[in-house]
Design an enzyme around this catalytic site. Sequence first.
Site, PDB file in Angstrom:
ATOM      1  N   CYS A   1      -7.931  -0.834 -12.858  1.00 22.75           N
ATOM      2  CA  CYS A   1      -7.120   0.023 -12.006  1.00 22.75           C
ATOM      3  C   CYS A   1      -5.976  -0.790 -11.426  1.00 22.75           C
ATOM      4  O   CYS A   1      -5.928  -2.010 -11.561  1.00 22.75           O
ATOM      5  CB  CYS A   1      -7.954   0.637 -10.882  1.00 22.75           C
TER       6      CYS A   1
ATOM      7  N   HIS B   1       0.832  -1.199   0.000  1.00 28.37           N
ATOM      8  CA  HIS B   1       0.000   0.000   0.000  1.00 28.37           C
ATOM      9  C   HIS B   1       0.872   1.257   0.000  1.00 28.37           C
ATOM     10  O   HIS B   1       0.524   2.274  -0.603  1.00 28.37           O
ATOM     11  CB  HIS B   1      -0.927  -0.016   1.219  1.00 28.37           C
TER      12      HIS B   1
ATOM     13  N   ARG C   1      -9.860   5.555  -2.706  1.00 24.84           N
ATOM     14  CA  ARG C   1      -9.595   4.616  -1.617  1.00 24.84           C
ATOM     15  C   ARG C   1     -10.122   5.208  -0.313  1.00 24.84           C
ATOM     16  O   ARG C   1      -9.410   5.918   0.391  1.00 24.84           O
ATOM     17  CB  ARG C   1      -8.095   4.331  -1.513  1.00 24.84           C
TER      18      ARG C   1
ATOM     19  N   ARG D   1     -14.679   3.559  -3.474  1.00 24.03           N
ATOM     20  CA  ARG D   1     -14.671   2.179  -2.982  1.00 24.03           C
ATOM     21  C   ARG D   1     -15.035   2.172  -1.500  1.00 24.03           C
ATOM     22  O   ARG D   1     -14.511   2.965  -0.716  1.00 24.03           O
ATOM     23  CB  ARG D   1     -13.289   1.564  -3.195  1.00 24.03           C
TER      24      ARG D   1
ATOM     25  N   ARG E   1       2.053 -10.359  -2.558  1.00 24.70           N
ATOM     26  CA  ARG E   1       2.723  -9.229  -3.208  1.00 24.70           C
ATOM     27  C   ARG E   1       3.617  -8.455  -2.248  1.00 24.70           C
ATOM     28  O   ARG E   1       4.415  -7.624  -2.687  1.00 24.70           O
ATOM     29  CB  ARG E   1       1.681  -8.295  -3.825  1.00 24.70           C
TER      30      ARG E   1
ATOM     31  N   ASN F   1      -3.953  -5.480  -9.164  1.00 25.60           N
ATOM     32  CA  ASN F   1      -2.977  -5.872  -8.145  1.00 25.60           C
ATOM     33  C   ASN F   1      -3.398  -7.154  -7.442  1.00 25.60           C
ATOM     34  O   ASN F   1      -2.650  -8.129  -7.383  1.00 25.60           O
ATOM     35  CB  ASN F   1      -2.800  -4.754  -7.114  1.00 25.60           C
ATOM     36  N   ASP F   2      -4.608  -7.136  -6.877  1.00 23.73           N
ATOM     37  CA  ASP F   2      -5.067  -8.310  -6.136  1.00 23.73           C
ATOM     38  C   ASP F   2      -5.411  -9.465  -7.053  1.00 23.73           C
ATOM     39  O   ASP F   2      -5.206 -10.630  -6.692  1.00 23.73           O
ATOM     40  CB  ASP F   2      -6.274  -7.954  -5.266  1.00 23.73           C
TER      41      ASP F   2
ATOM     42  N   GLU G   1     -11.296  -8.881  -8.181  1.00 24.10           N
ATOM     43  CA  GLU G   1      -9.976  -9.114  -7.596  1.00 24.10           C
ATOM     44  C   GLU G   1      -9.806 -10.584  -7.243  1.00 24.10           C
ATOM     45  O   GLU G   1      -8.705 -11.124  -7.291  1.00 24.10           O
ATOM     46  CB  GLU G   1      -9.819  -8.274  -6.316  1.00 24.10           C
TER      47      GLU G   1
END
Length: 764
Positions: A677, A365, A472, A508, A640, A629-630, A606
């Site tokens: 994203c 993050h 976020r 989100r 990750r 990413n996820d 995700e």
Amino acid sequence: MPHPLATLTALVEQIARTQDPATIMETIVQRLRELLEVEVCSIYLCTPERDALILASTQGLSDAAVGKVRLAMNEGLVGHIAATLSAVNLADAPSDDRFVYIPETHEKPYHRFLGVPLLHLRKLVGVLVIQGHQRKPFSDEDEAFLITVASQLGSTLYQLHRDGKWMSNLQEVSPYRRYTGIKGAPGVGQGRLWLIHPHLSLADVKQAMTSNPAQQKSDFADALEAVREELESGSGKLGQHLPADVRALFHVYELMLQSPELSEGVLRLIDGGASADWALKQTVDEMASMFEQSSDPYMQARSEDIRNIGQRILNQILARDQQVLEAPDEELILAGDLISIADLASFPQQRIRGLLCTAGSTLSHTAIVANALGIPAVMGVEGFEPEHFRGARVIVDGNRAECMVNPPPALMSEYKRMIDQEQRFMRDLDRLRDMPAETLDGVRIKLLTNTGLLADATPGLQRGAEGVGLYRSEIPFMIHDSFPTEQEQYRIYSKVLKAYAPRPVSMRTLDIGGDKQLPYFEINESNPYLGWRGIRFTLDNTQLLVSQIRAMLRAHAEHGNLKLLVPMISRVDEIKTVRELVEKAAEALKRDGVEVGIPEIGMMIEVPSAMLLLPKLAPYIDFVSVGSNDLTQYLLAVDRNNPRVSNLFDNMHPAMLVALEQIVGQCRQLKLPVSLCGEMASDPVAVLMLVALGYDCLSLSAYNIPKIKLLIRSLRKADLLPLLERAHDCSDETQIRALFAPVLERLGWSSDHRQPPESTEQPH
């Protein structure tokens, strides 16, 4: 020999207590020589260039050969082990065709030979060798034990190899240090190293050198004076209330502060190159030891007093660093284990020039937020101990995942030139702000921004974002000292929606868990990425979710540009429940006089199950956002944030190609708008593949929007389609990247494919 496991444990623990690189290697070879009852034990380590091996430490061979003997890869038995990464066990080494005799080692009398490679995360560190007089191979037990030892010591020796510490007993040490890590956020920055959370006990201080003894002496003198003032103040305020014997302790402390042994000892060590805190620790330890050896109980007790004084002085030395905040123009490089959002929020953004984290990965993050703010970042920097370099000048190179501590002036000057060039280039890209991201053959790509901090709202608009693809909402929660109220959330969400209106903003819902933790609500799980995170957490804490939904809807009633996005969906009942909660919240607000409509509700893909269940989920959603990413993390089963496997994490993996193709195809059939994203949208090579796949909406950090827009405006989608077809035949991400990389090279992008060309775009 004692039980091998107990022996190995004892050896590793002994090494863990050792700080000096030469002593670490000396301990290894000496203990192994004793345990295995052999005549010779040696360590050969790779050179920094990894083109040769150097004899780094030995017990049994000539000491004069250490640092002098150099073998090319595949030269001799040691080179053969390095080249093949396999053990060699011989009864008579000199008779083997691969044997190379080096006179400097004086190894002629030794016949039997056993060598094993030293590895760390698949990388060769060096070779561990034992030798003896007898003409018979070593036993299977000896070979198994040496292989086990090598596997345990590989990490320790790798750290020495990474930062060159092992060379300190072979050559003069320079204050200039270079470390490598994992790419966190691109760009280059310079500044003074600022240590996050620098609170140390005197016992925790580690060996550190300085390139500025005068400054260290000044810091020590200031710290002494500050402690003296503390004692005088304390004695004055409390003296009349304390017994005489306790008041006498203040006098003892004052005498210790004035002791020439203390000040002269510290100053002498600083003159020898030690940092102020390391010099203080050594001096205090020496003085305390002298008291402890006294036969007088009173004098023995004074050892505690000198350590107390030492801790007070250390606290003041650390406090000297805080004064850097008083210099408003001082550019800072923040360093620590894993810098939090709260840490970033506590500094003026314009002063942060880079981040260095000893933990984490590209998709931590911290790295994601650094990308959003345009701050260069290097993650997972192994062997780097920032507490040794407080206040040092540092260069952070996020493009190459490197940092340089105390760089020479010539290097500083070159990087300053690069930074100025980058800033000029970014200013030049301002001309693209109001232009569309459209390919030369007319394919329009919508570029949205990722954001989370209020301070991060305006850069997206300044750089041409057409809306927010990912807000976020957990970040305001993370920098708060408790769960924010509905009213507090409403004020934040309203400001963001107002800033972008009428452009859409996809907010989100709270997504905590994994590497995103709240300081006031600890979640301890053995496997947090498969646990209580995202929508699972908020559905189990419905009052938090309802409060957040109400705050978002109230802001939407004013500005009308909210799109509500739900993370970590893996089941149909989850998104169905969220929609029901939104509808109920809207009805309740209408009863309270707030006229609000139901915003578009979307979900993030995700978790792989969401991709497979998409037709069943479609009735409850209005749009889809792929969280690259996820999705990559779960598809590849790669944490990750784990540096040990981070090299296996790549958005361009063939499995991701299949998944992304399936998602965009299903969304077309279901008539669902789809965007993507995550860091994939900032990776130029990945963007080429995404354009070819048909993704026409990307959400990325504001900092990277101009670069990606320039890229899109410079290419033709038609030219990418044949490459996409060939990519289906690739077996790994390296092959896929190699297919698309020439396109960037033809456009003049740098070799790492992150930096755009200096020239302007092609005519449109």
